[in-house]
Design a protein around this motif. Structure first.
Motif, PDB file in Angstrom:
ATOM      1  N   UNK A  43     -16.667  41.257  74.956  1.00 45.60           N
ATOM      2  CA  UNK A  43     -16.934  40.931  73.559  1.00 45.60           C
ATOM      3  C   UNK A  43     -17.761  39.660  73.553  1.00 45.60           C
ATOM      4  N   UNK A  44     -18.414  39.371  72.435  1.00 45.97           N
ATOM      5  CA  UNK A  44     -19.262  38.174  72.445  1.00 45.97           C
ATOM      6  C   UNK A  44     -19.204  37.376  71.151  1.00 45.97           C
ATOM      7  N   UNK A  45     -18.657  37.926  70.096  1.00 47.38           N
ATOM      8  CA  UNK A  45     -18.737  37.248  68.802  1.00 47.38           C
ATOM      9  C   UNK A  45     -17.814  36.050  68.676  1.00 47.38           C
ATOM     10  N   UNK A  77     -28.073  30.259  76.594  1.00 46.50           N
ATOM     11  CA  UNK A  77     -29.535  30.293  76.570  1.00 46.50           C
ATOM     12  C   UNK A  77     -30.039  31.727  76.676  1.00 46.50           C
ATOM     13  N   UNK A  78     -29.191  32.614  77.167  1.00 49.50           N
ATOM     14  CA  UNK A  78     -29.521  34.032  77.284  1.00 49.50           C
ATOM     15  C   UNK A  78     -28.235  34.837  77.113  1.00 49.50           C
ATOM     16  N   UNK A  79     -28.321  35.889  76.295  1.00 49.19           N
ATOM     17  CA  UNK A  79     -27.208  36.817  76.088  1.00 49.19           C
ATOM     18  C   UNK A  79     -27.701  38.194  76.505  1.00 49.19           C
ATOM     19  N   UNK A 113     -25.449  40.129  65.576  1.00 44.89           N
ATOM     20  CA  UNK A 113     -24.921  39.337  64.457  1.00 44.89           C
ATOM     21  C   UNK A 113     -24.591  37.903  64.864  1.00 44.89           C
ATOM     22  N   UNK A 114     -24.314  37.675  66.138  1.00 48.10           N
ATOM     23  CA  UNK A 114     -23.820  36.374  66.591  1.00 48.10           C
ATOM     24  C   UNK A 114     -24.867  35.476  67.237  1.00 48.10           C
ATOM     25  N   UNK A 115     -25.972  36.057  67.741  1.00 45.04           N
ATOM     26  CA  UNK A 115     -26.948  35.277  68.497  1.00 45.04           C
ATOM     27  C   UNK A 115     -28.354  35.572  68.019  1.00 45.04           C
TER      28      UNK A 115
END
Length: 182
Positions: free
Chosen positions: A94-96, A104-106, A148-150
């Motif tokens: 998950x990432x949110x 710096x990178x996703x 949505x997050x990044x």
């Protein structure tokens, strides 16, 4: 995007932080491990650290998984990712929950549903757990979270269906890290 009171950007990290995310079975841990080795980064596997440091709030028997205590995990991660040092590759499904300022990178890894099904089945996942994860991939749940997050400028979507794609992803990210450091 993040600015301080005077409108200036915070100081740049000495090395980049990279988030590898995606549905379970897409190859996050494998890629993070390879990047850590190739670029001398610190690998932070959120699930492993949460278990090892007792940062889980419960165990979900129906999904056969630990549930992390997000605030404690974020506090633990802040010690490493909230600095200007950088040099961390994080992997999690998950990432949110992570602040954008940390990365710096996703990288969002994706996988064909039949390939994903086979990978999860080989791990011994229950049919329910396999179905839920494949549905997440079908509906692009993690990709939507990332969008949505990044900021789109730091988000990259990479297919991870076979060894060739996995090696290409590693090569591309290693090159990106090399250019970032220049």
């Amino acid at each position: 995007r993040v600015t301080t009171m005077g409108g200036s950007k915070p100081p740049r990290r000495t090395r980049p932080n990279v988030l590898i995310t995606g549905t379970p079975g897409t190859g996050k841990s494998s890629l993070a491990e390879r990047l850590a080795g190739a670029c001398s980064l610190f690998q932070y596997d959120v699930s492993k650290v949460a278990k090892a440091e007792n940062l889980c709030e419960s165990y979900d028997e129906s999904m056969d998984t630990h549930v992390i205590e997000e605030d404690k995990v974020l506090d633990h991660m802040e010690e490493r990712l909230g600095t200007n040092e950088g040099g961390v590759v994080v992997d999690y499904h998950s990432c949110d929950l992570f602040p954008e300022r940390w990365f710096d990178l996703v990288v969002v890894l994706t996988c064909d549903n039949s390939v994903l099904y086979d990978r999860l089945q080989s791990r011994g996942y229950s049919e329910k757990k396999i179905r839920e994860n494949v549905e997440c991939e079908i509906f692009q749940t993690v990709l939507e979270e990332a969008r949505e997050s990044y900021h789109e400028n730091i988000t990259r979507v990479c297919p991870s269906n076979d060894i060739e794609e996995m090696e290409m992803n590693e090569k591309d990210i290693v090159q990106w890290i090399g250019k970032w450091a220049e």
